[in-house]
Design an enzyme around this catalytic site. Structure first.
Site, PDB file in Angstrom:
ATOM      1  N   CYS A  95       0.877  -1.155   0.000  1.00 42.06           N
ATOM      2  CA  CYS A  95       0.000   0.000   0.000  1.00 42.06           C
ATOM      3  C   CYS A  95       0.925   1.219   0.000  1.00 42.06           C
ATOM      4  CB  CYS A  95      -0.871  -0.047   1.259  1.00 42.06           C
ATOM      5  SG  CYS A  95      -1.999   1.320   1.378  1.00 42.06           S
ATOM      6  N   CYS A 102      -3.781  14.829   3.249  1.00 45.64           N
ATOM      7  CA  CYS A 102      -4.817  14.772   2.214  1.00 45.64           C
ATOM      8  C   CYS A 102      -5.806  15.896   2.452  1.00 45.64           C
ATOM      9  CB  CYS A 102      -5.537  13.427   2.259  1.00 45.64           C
ATOM     10  SG  CYS A 102      -6.803  13.277   0.963  1.00 45.64           S
ATOM     11  N   CYS A 324      -4.214   4.238   7.473  1.00 47.40           N
ATOM     12  CA  CYS A 324      -3.172   5.129   6.984  1.00 47.40           C
ATOM     13  C   CYS A 324      -3.271   6.482   7.648  1.00 47.40           C
ATOM     14  CB  CYS A 324      -3.204   5.251   5.469  1.00 47.40           C
ATOM     15  SG  CYS A 324      -4.478   6.342   4.864  1.00 47.40           S
TER      16      CYS A 324
END
Ligand code: SF4
Length: 334
Positions: A95, A102, A324
């Protein structure tokens, strides 16, 4: 060709074959110390170790079951990103992150809470795969699959991402086939269609997570920009162009999106779309609670009864803060 600018600069006065030799050392021999690049003259090795150092500053965190390892990488500007290696069924899947933080602020996501810091460069994307290739080499293994589902929305760093993938696919890079790459998106409609035209062999995963516009907009604020009907149309168009099965990611959140009515709406929404639904246990990031296993099972059974192919992603260890952004968030806050 990917921008390995500092490497090119360091080799500018050298014959062209030196660049090939240097790239071979980095991406095929997986060397991490120029002093071992015996095809290169000693003076050049010394210069490269200053101009283009190969060490990747990182810390590893292993899950207790030993099947997944997370690396927290510190970049040259001290920004931190995460990448995970998952070993299962003979596959070595990664991953990989595409942005620092973000901008999209999904409520279930630790990265979303960090806010957007910056785009990763193509080289910073490739470095994550390089780190794991080096790690796996010691075990006689290689990376088999790469999914861009780490920190960031991959399709909002489209050009750098494609540059990185094209390089990793090339003989100068790792020679990994297009089908080994998957891009997981929250649903950036114009970029989904661009991807279908530019790279129809790369796999697409869509993080759906809800079956009504209201719930999806609650979980994914970016969803305010379009409707589920528009997203569905984009997926239908994508399929016309690529004929490739789409992965539909669905995080199971207790009492939010996990009722049997949700399962029925999901099956209806997906009618006519070639896909596999991947049910993911929610990693508790403090906002919502995970769906109990019995309800996940009932949801899965309902989807299967309605004719869908369903898989369940095995849960990464909570002990390595697998959702994450949790490690980077922790380090940033500590
Ligand atoms: S789920 Fe993906 S798009 Fe949403 S905030 Fe997290 S990293 Fe960004």
């Amino acid at each position: 060709m990917m921008n390995l600018e500092p490497l090119f600069q360091a080799l500018i006065s050298e014959p062209a074959f030196r660049l090939k030799q240097a790239q071979h050392f980095i991406f095929h021999e997986l060397g991490s110390d120029w002093s071992q690049a015996t095809t290169l003259p000693p003076a050049l090795r010394q210069r490269l170790s200053i101009d283009f150092p190969l060490d990747i500053d990182h810390k590893l965190y292993r899950s207790k079951d030993g099947r997944s390892i997370k690396a927290l990488i510190t970049l040259s500007d001290h920004a931190q990103i995460e990448t995970v290696l998952m070993s299962h069924g003979g596959r070595q899947s990664l991953c990989v992150s595409t942005q620092v933080g973000c901008a999209l602020g999904c409520l279930f996501c630790a990265t979303g809470r960090l806010g957007f810091k910056r785009q990763l460069t193509p080289w910073e994307i490739v470095q994550q795969v390089l780190l794991w290739q080096r790690y796996l080499k010691d075990q006689g293994e290689k990376v088999t699959n790469v999914i861009f589902m780490g920190m960031g929305e991959p399709l909002l760093n489209y050009d750098h991402l494609l540059e990185a993938i094209r390089f990793m696919r090339s003989d100068d890079g790792f020679g990994l086939g297009s089908r080994r790459f998957s891009i997981s998106t929250i649903g950036i409609i114009d970029k989904i269609l661009k991807l279908a035209n530019d790279e129809p062999e790369i796999n697409l995963a869509v993080s759906l997570h809800a079956t009504t516009d209201a719930v999806r907009a609650e979980l994914i604020p970016f969803h305010e920009n379009y409707t589920l009907a528009e997203l569905r149309r984009a997926l239908v168009d994508y399929l016309k162009l690529t004929k490739r099965k789409i992965m539909v990611e669905y995080i199971m959140i207790d009492d939010v999106n996990d009722s049997l009515d949700d399962a029925r709406r999901l099956a209806k929404w997906l009618r006519g779309i070639i896909c596999v639904v991947n049910l993911i246990s929610y990693n508790d990031t403090g906002v919502y609670a995970p769906t109990p296993p019995a309800q996940i099972k009932a949801f899965k059974t309902e989807l299967e009864t309605l004719g869908l192919e369903v898989t369940q992603r095995y849960k990464l260890g909570d002990d390595i803060a697998a959702a994450c952004g949790q490690l980077a968030g922790h380090d940033a806050n500590s």
